[in-house]
Design an enzyme around this catalytic site. Structure first.
Site, PDB file in Angstrom:
ATOM      1  CG  ASP A   1      -1.631   1.275   1.445  1.00 30.77           C
ATOM      2  OD1 ASP A   1      -2.398   1.661   0.548  1.00 30.77           O
ATOM      3  OD2 ASP A   1      -1.434   1.914   2.499  1.00 30.77           O
TER       4      ASP A   1
ATOM      5  CG  ASP B   1      -1.749   7.648   0.375  1.00 29.16           C
ATOM      6  OD1 ASP B   1      -1.028   8.654   0.392  1.00 29.16           O
ATOM      7  OD2 ASP B   1      -2.436   7.321  -0.614  1.00 29.16           O
TER       8      ASP B   1
END
Length: 220
Positions: free
Chosen positions: A9, A11
């Site tokens: 991922d 953020d």
């Protein structure tokens, strides 16, 4: 079956952008005379419905508002905070070790390609990732579409890759794609429920990648 890829991922996982984004929205709410309840933030963190949800909540709390003006002000606040924000501690070690083992690297983010690419380039990491799947091209988390797209582009099976996430929604997406998932919460998400992850680490520097690979290989 051995592991052939790692998918991260973006953020809050590779870079702690979550703190800057939350602070921007908190500032917006306060300027308009309201407070942003953290439980509302946690409901959408890690998905691509964060902005619509925040605008809907603002409407509920304070009435009509200029969305374009708020978007611009928030972007200015966020970018100012992120100018000096680097990758999370231990991330570069993970990427270096993965590369030394010949593992392919990907990103699966609910954010837009422009946002992710801008920061990967700013940090000099864009060339490290063979795949960048984003929420403006695929359905966002907690649906598995982003991870499935990254797996397809990396040409690996779900069982051959490990996902790294900072939010429960992200873990759900990775597990729905059939992947092993390591949760590495950031300061904003550290208190959330990650019981559905295969492993929870307080940071990338808490356990070397080689040990993570050995742990999951031994369980097969």
């Amino acid at each position: 079956m051995s592991f052939r890829a790692l998918i991260f991922d973006f953020d809050g996982t590779l870079v702690d952008t979550e703190s800057a984004v939350l602070a921007a929205w908190q500032g917006t709410f306060r300027e308009l005379g309201a407070e942003l309840p953290l439980e509302k933030w946690y409901e959408v963190i890690g998905t691509h419905s964060t902005t619509p949800a925040m605008f809907a909540l603002l409407t509920e709390l304070v009435g009509d508002h200029d969305q374009d003006l708020i978007r611009q002000a928030n972007r200015t606040r966020i970018l100012a905070r992120l100018e000096t924000e680097g990758v999370r501690e231990g991330v570069l070690d993970y990427l270096d070790v993965a590369t030394s083992h010949g593992l392919r690297l990907g990103v699966a983010s609910s954010s837009s390609i422009g946002w992710v690419r801008t920061h990967l380039e700013r940090l000099g990491m864009a060339e490290r990732f063979a795949s960048v799947a984003t929420g403006d091209r695929h359905a966002g988390k907690p649906r598995p579409d982003l991870y499935l797209a990254a797996l397809a582009e990396l040409e690996v099976e779900a069982g051959e890759a490990i996902a790294f996430e900072d939010s429960p929604h992200g873990v759900s997406a990775a597990k729905a794609a059939g992947m092993t998932c390591v949760a590495v919460p950031n300061p904003i998400t550290a208190g959330l429920d990650f019981s559905h992850a295969d492993l929870v680490l307080p940071g990338f520097d808490a356990k070397p990648l080689d040990e993570v690979l050995e742990l999951f290989t031994a369980k097969r």
